[in-house]
Design a protein around this motif. Sequence first.
Motif, PDB file in Angstrom:
ATOM      1  N   ALA A 106       4.484  12.838 -13.396  1.00 52.74           N
ATOM      2  CA  ALA A 106       5.052  12.182 -14.576  1.00 52.74           C
ATOM      3  C   ALA A 106       4.415  12.658 -15.875  1.00 52.74           C
ATOM      4  N   HIS A 107       4.540  13.928 -16.142  1.00 53.31           N
ATOM      5  CA  HIS A 107       4.060  14.509 -17.404  1.00 53.31           C
ATOM      6  C   HIS A 107       4.909  15.755 -17.665  1.00 53.31           C
ATOM      7  N   PRO A 108       5.306  15.987 -18.903  1.00 56.61           N
ATOM      8  CA  PRO A 108       6.162  17.149 -19.186  1.00 56.61           C
ATOM      9  C   PRO A 108       5.590  18.482 -18.716  1.00 56.61           C
ATOM     10  N   VAL A 109       4.301  18.685 -18.860  1.00 57.88           N
ATOM     11  CA  VAL A 109       3.686  19.946 -18.410  1.00 57.88           C
ATOM     12  C   VAL A 109       3.811  20.068 -16.896  1.00 57.88           C
ATOM     13  N   ARG A 110       3.630  18.970 -16.189  1.00 53.37           N
ATOM     14  CA  ARG A 110       3.688  19.001 -14.728  1.00 53.37           C
ATOM     15  C   ARG A 110       5.112  19.256 -14.239  1.00 53.37           C
ATOM     16  N   VAL A 111       6.071  18.666 -14.913  1.00 51.38           N
ATOM     17  CA  VAL A 111       7.473  18.936 -14.553  1.00 51.38           C
ATOM     18  C   VAL A 111       7.789  20.403 -14.812  1.00 51.38           C
ATOM     19  N   ALA A 112       7.307  20.931 -15.939  1.00 49.06           N
ATOM     20  CA  ALA A 112       7.529  22.348 -16.257  1.00 49.06           C
ATOM     21  C   ALA A 112       6.893  23.246 -15.196  1.00 49.06           C
ATOM     22  N   VAL A 113       5.709  22.889 -14.729  1.00 47.29           N
ATOM     23  CA  VAL A 113       5.043  23.665 -13.677  1.00 47.29           C
ATOM     24  C   VAL A 113       5.903  23.670 -12.420  1.00 47.29           C
ATOM     25  N   LEU A 114       6.388  22.504 -12.019  1.00 54.29           N
ATOM     26  CA  LEU A 114       7.215  22.424 -10.813  1.00 54.29           C
ATOM     27  C   LEU A 114       8.481  23.258 -10.950  1.00 54.29           C
ATOM     28  N   GLU A 115       9.094  23.211 -12.119  1.00 55.12           N
ATOM     29  CA  GLU A 115      10.299  24.020 -12.343  1.00 55.12           C
ATOM     30  C   GLU A 115       9.966  25.514 -12.247  1.00 55.12           C
ATOM     31  N   MET A 123      -1.899  17.435  -9.395  1.00 56.17           N
ATOM     32  CA  MET A 123      -0.789  17.633  -8.463  1.00 56.17           C
ATOM     33  C   MET A 123      -1.261  18.091  -7.091  1.00 56.17           C
ATOM     34  N   VAL A 124      -2.332  18.873  -7.031  1.00 59.93           N
ATOM     35  CA  VAL A 124      -2.894  19.273  -5.742  1.00 59.93           C
ATOM     36  C   VAL A 124      -3.478  18.049  -5.042  1.00 59.93           C
ATOM     37  N   SER A 125      -4.219  17.229  -5.784  1.00 61.06           N
ATOM     38  CA  SER A 125      -4.816  16.023  -5.202  1.00 61.06           C
ATOM     39  C   SER A 125      -3.767  15.072  -4.652  1.00 61.06           C
ATOM     40  N   ALA A 126      -2.609  15.023  -5.310  1.00 55.14           N
ATOM     41  CA  ALA A 126      -1.526  14.136  -4.871  1.00 55.14           C
ATOM     42  C   ALA A 126      -0.717  14.738  -3.729  1.00 55.14           C
ATOM     43  N   GLY A 127      -0.968  15.999  -3.399  1.00 52.06           N
ATOM     44  CA  GLY A 127      -0.234  16.636  -2.313  1.00 52.06           C
ATOM     45  C   GLY A 127       1.098  17.231  -2.733  1.00 52.06           C
ATOM     46  N   VAL A 128       1.298  17.383  -4.031  1.00 54.19           N
ATOM     47  CA  VAL A 128       2.549  17.954  -4.546  1.00 54.19           C
ATOM     48  C   VAL A 128       2.488  19.479  -4.535  1.00 54.19           C
ATOM     49  N   LEU A 129       1.326  20.021  -4.907  1.00 55.03           N
ATOM     50  CA  LEU A 129       1.120  21.472  -4.926  1.00 55.03           C
ATOM     51  C   LEU A 129       0.027  21.848  -3.928  1.00 55.03           C
ATOM     52  N   ARG A 152       0.841  -1.212   0.000  1.00 56.09           N
ATOM     53  CA  ARG A 152       0.000   0.000   0.000  1.00 56.09           C
ATOM     54  C   ARG A 152       0.872   1.257   0.000  1.00 56.09           C
ATOM     55  N   LEU A 153       1.955   1.218   0.746  1.00 63.81           N
ATOM     56  CA  LEU A 153       2.897   2.337   0.756  1.00 63.81           C
ATOM     57  C   LEU A 153       3.510   2.523  -0.634  1.00 63.81           C
ATOM     58  N   PHE A 154       3.900   1.417  -1.268  1.00 67.08           N
ATOM     59  CA  PHE A 154       4.470   1.490  -2.616  1.00 67.08           C
ATOM     60  C   PHE A 154       3.464   2.074  -3.606  1.00 67.08           C
ATOM     61  N   GLU A 155       2.207   1.700  -3.448  1.00 63.91           N
ATOM     62  CA  GLU A 155       1.153   2.236  -4.317  1.00 63.91           C
ATOM     63  C   GLU A 155       1.007   3.741  -4.130  1.00 63.91           C
ATOM     64  N   LYS A 156       1.053   4.182  -2.891  1.00 56.98           N
ATOM     65  CA  LYS A 156       0.961   5.624  -2.604  1.00 56.98           C
ATOM     66  C   LYS A 156       2.144   6.363  -3.218  1.00 56.98           C
ATOM     67  N   GLN A 157       3.340   5.797  -3.051  1.00 57.06           N
ATOM     68  CA  GLN A 157       4.538   6.420  -3.621  1.00 57.06           C
ATOM     69  C   GLN A 157       4.427   6.499  -5.146  1.00 57.06           C
ATOM     70  N   ALA A 158       3.970   5.429  -5.761  1.00 64.28           N
ATOM     71  CA  ALA A 158       3.815   5.408  -7.219  1.00 64.28           C
ATOM     72  C   ALA A 158       2.778   6.439  -7.667  1.00 64.28           C
ATOM     73  N   GLY A 159       1.741   6.614  -6.878  1.00 68.05           N
ATOM     74  CA  GLY A 159       0.715   7.602  -7.212  1.00 68.05           C
ATOM     75  C   GLY A 159       1.265   9.018  -7.223  1.00 68.05           C
ATOM     76  N   ILE A 160       2.137   9.322  -6.274  1.00 65.19           N
ATOM     77  CA  ILE A 160       2.745  10.649  -6.239  1.00 65.19           C
ATOM     78  C   ILE A 160       3.685  10.832  -7.430  1.00 65.19           C
ATOM     79  N   ALA A 161       4.484   9.807  -7.722  1.00 67.24           N
ATOM     80  CA  ALA A 161       5.373   9.887  -8.880  1.00 67.24           C
ATOM     81  C   ALA A 161       4.561  10.051 -10.162  1.00 67.24           C
ATOM     82  N   LYS A 162       3.458   9.342 -10.266  1.00 66.10           N
ATOM     83  CA  LYS A 162       2.590   9.445 -11.443  1.00 66.10           C
ATOM     84  C   LYS A 162       2.012  10.857 -11.578  1.00 66.10           C
TER      85      LYS A 162
END
Length: 106
Positions: free
Chosen positions: A17-26, A56-62, A4-14
């Motif tokens: 995992a898109h060029p637009v999202r990486v650009a936003v973070l940068e 990204m907000v739903s995943a807790g990144v932003l 379950r922890l691995f699934e959560k980690q993969a969800g955040i990475a996912k």
Amino acid sequence: MEMRLFEKQAGIAKAIAHPVRVAVLEFVKDGEQCVCDIAEAVGTERSNLSKHLSVMVSAGVLVSRKDGLKVMYSIKTPCVLKFLDCIKEVLKEQVAEQQKMLEALS
């Protein structure tokens, strides 16, 4: 439990995992930015961008907040930038290996 922890980690990475999202973070790595500036910086329409921001907000990144009519976004957990730096290091290593192969062909 561990899976379950691995699934959560993969969800955040996912979630990043898109060029637009990486650009936003940068773009927002140096501080909070409004949607209008993010859209212009990453070169996408606001309607498309809002879907990426929502993921990204739903995943807790932003995190977002309203400032009058503007919606402002910032990185919720700055350590995500270390992950992006790690990916850059992997890319540098790949380029170095390819360079060695090219030199061996000469």
